[in-house]
Design a protein around this motif. Sequence first.
Motif, mmCIF file in Angstrom:
data_model
loop_
_atom_site.group_PDB
_atom_site.id
_atom_site.type_symbol
_atom_site.label_atom_id
_atom_site.label_comp_id
_atom_site.label_asym_id
_atom_site.label_seq_id
_atom_site.Cartn_x
_atom_site.Cartn_y
_atom_site.Cartn_z
ATOM 1 N N GLY A 1 0.817 -1.212 0.000
ATOM 2 C CA GLY A 1 0.000 0.000 0.000
ATOM 3 C C GLY A 1 0.845 1.254 0.000
ATOM 4 O O GLY A 1 0.541 2.225 -0.691
ATOM 5 N N VAL A 2 1.921 1.238 0.757
ATOM 6 C CA VAL A 2 2.837 2.387 0.798
ATOM 7 C C VAL A 2 3.432 2.624 -0.590
ATOM 8 O O VAL A 2 3.517 3.765 -1.048
ATOM 9 C CB VAL A 2 3.953 2.160 1.847
ATOM 10 N N MET A 3 3.800 1.570 -1.262
ATOM 11 C CA MET A 3 4.397 1.707 -2.593
ATOM 12 C C MET A 3 3.368 2.207 -3.617
ATOM 13 O O MET A 3 3.730 2.730 -4.654
ATOM 14 C CB MET A 3 5.003 0.383 -3.056
ATOM 15 N N GLU A 4 2.082 2.062 -3.294
ATOM 16 C CA GLU A 4 1.027 2.563 -4.175
ATOM 17 C C GLU A 4 0.644 4.006 -3.836
ATOM 18 O O GLU A 4 -0.241 4.575 -4.454
ATOM 19 C CB GLU A 4 -0.197 1.656 -4.076
ATOM 20 N N GLY A 5 1.291 4.598 -2.810
ATOM 21 C CA GLY A 5 1.068 5.998 -2.503
ATOM 22 C C GLY A 5 0.348 6.280 -1.205
ATOM 23 O O GLY A 5 0.118 7.440 -0.867
ATOM 24 N N PHE B 1 13.000 -1.777 4.574
ATOM 25 C CA PHE B 1 13.829 -0.933 3.715
ATOM 26 C C PHE B 1 14.317 -1.702 2.495
ATOM 27 O O PHE B 1 14.323 -1.171 1.386
ATOM 28 C CB PHE B 1 15.007 -0.357 4.495
ATOM 29 N N GLU B 2 14.731 -2.944 2.679
ATOM 30 C CA GLU B 2 15.157 -3.755 1.534
ATOM 31 C C GLU B 2 14.036 -3.862 0.515
ATOM 32 O O GLU B 2 14.252 -3.688 -0.687
ATOM 33 C CB GLU B 2 15.581 -5.148 1.993
ATOM 34 N N HIS B 3 12.840 -4.147 0.992
ATOM 35 C CA HIS B 3 11.692 -4.276 0.088
ATOM 36 C C HIS B 3 11.406 -2.958 -0.634
ATOM 37 O O HIS B 3 11.176 -2.939 -1.846
ATOM 38 C CB HIS B 3 10.463 -4.739 0.867
ATOM 39 N N ILE B 4 11.424 -1.858 0.113
ATOM 40 C CA ILE B 4 11.149 -0.547 -0.487
ATOM 41 C C ILE B 4 12.185 -0.213 -1.549
ATOM 42 O O ILE B 4 11.841 0.186 -2.668
ATOM 43 C CB ILE B 4 11.107 0.547 0.605
ATOM 44 N N GLN C 1 13.940 0.449 -7.272
ATOM 45 C CA GLN C 1 14.834 0.132 -8.385
ATOM 46 C C GLN C 1 14.067 -0.372 -9.603
ATOM 47 O O GLN C 1 14.481 -0.159 -10.731
ATOM 48 C CB GLN C 1 15.877 -0.904 -7.969
ATOM 49 N N CYS C 2 12.944 -1.032 -9.376
ATOM 50 C CA CYS C 2 12.153 -1.588 -10.481
ATOM 51 C C CYS C 2 11.217 -0.559 -11.101
ATOM 52 O O CYS C 2 10.723 -0.765 -12.204
ATOM 53 C CB CYS C 2 11.335 -2.780 -9.996
ATOM 54 N N ALA C 3 10.949 0.526 -10.396
ATOM 55 C CA ALA C 3 9.988 1.525 -10.869
ATOM 56 C C ALA C 3 10.663 2.504 -11.824
ATOM 57 O O ALA C 3 11.830 2.843 -11.669
ATOM 58 C CB ALA C 3 9.398 2.275 -9.689
ATOM 59 N N GLU C 4 9.883 2.948 -12.804
ATOM 60 C CA GLU C 4 10.376 3.940 -13.750
ATOM 61 C C GLU C 4 9.505 5.188 -13.673
ATOM 62 O O GLU C 4 8.304 5.100 -13.486
ATOM 63 C CB GLU C 4 10.333 3.376 -15.176
ATOM 64 N N ASN C 5 10.134 6.343 -13.802
ATOM 65 C CA ASN C 5 9.429 7.623 -13.833
ATOM 66 C C ASN C 5 8.530 7.825 -12.612
ATOM 67 O O ASN C 5 7.381 8.224 -12.732
ATOM 68 C CB ASN C 5 8.604 7.754 -15.116
ATOM 69 N N PRO D 1 9.317 9.675 -1.905
ATOM 70 C CA PRO D 1 9.846 10.302 -0.683
ATOM 71 C C PRO D 1 9.739 9.306 0.469
ATOM 72 O O PRO D 1 8.737 8.606 0.602
ATOM 73 C CB PRO D 1 8.949 11.515 -0.464
ATOM 74 N N LEU D 2 10.774 9.225 1.276
ATOM 75 C CA LEU D 2 10.814 8.255 2.361
ATOM 76 C C LEU D 2 11.290 8.943 3.625
ATOM 77 O O LEU D 2 12.272 9.681 3.603
ATOM 78 C CB LEU D 2 11.767 7.111 1.984
ATOM 79 N N ARG D 3 10.583 8.719 4.732
ATOM 80 C CA ARG D 3 10.967 9.309 6.008
ATOM 81 C C ARG D 3 10.803 8.260 7.093
ATOM 82 O O ARG D 3 9.797 7.567 7.151
ATOM 83 C CB ARG D 3 10.086 10.505 6.332
ATOM 84 N N ALA D 4 11.788 8.140 7.919
ATOM 85 C CA ALA D 4 11.713 7.230 9.064
ATOM 86 C C ALA D 4 11.939 8.045 10.325
ATOM 87 O O ALA D 4 12.738 8.978 10.343
ATOM 88 C CB ALA D 4 12.766 6.137 8.949
ATOM 89 N N SER D 5 11.231 7.709 11.389
ATOM 90 C CA SER D 5 11.404 8.431 12.645
ATOM 91 C C SER D 5 11.344 7.451 13.802
ATOM 92 O O SER D 5 10.837 6.345 13.680
ATOM 93 C CB SER D 5 10.335 9.510 12.799
#
Length: 88
Positions: A10-14, A50-53, A58-62, A66-70
């Motif tokens: 879901g995160v990778m979908e926005g 993080f490895e998954h993200i 790397q596989c995504a184009e265009n 943004p990534l933030r960890a706290s």
Amino acid sequence: FFFVFSHLQGVMEGYNGTIFAYGQTGSGKSFTMQGVVDPPSQKGIIPRAFEHIFESIQCAENAKFPLRASYNKDIQDLLGADTKQKLE
């Protein structure tokens, strides 16, 4: 980890996502979240996520990711009158 993996999709979908560790001191939250490097089978949720993200990026184009960890150790009573007041 299956739940975290599906959450990351879901995160990778926005969608925004949070992985929240809560529990008594000494119950294993830090180990679950961080783990250890060696052996790799004992890596925690955060390094695996993080490895998954980064593999997905790397596989995504265009696309921009943004990534933030706290990390927050402030304790608050979320059911109290003032939810922003920090507890000792």
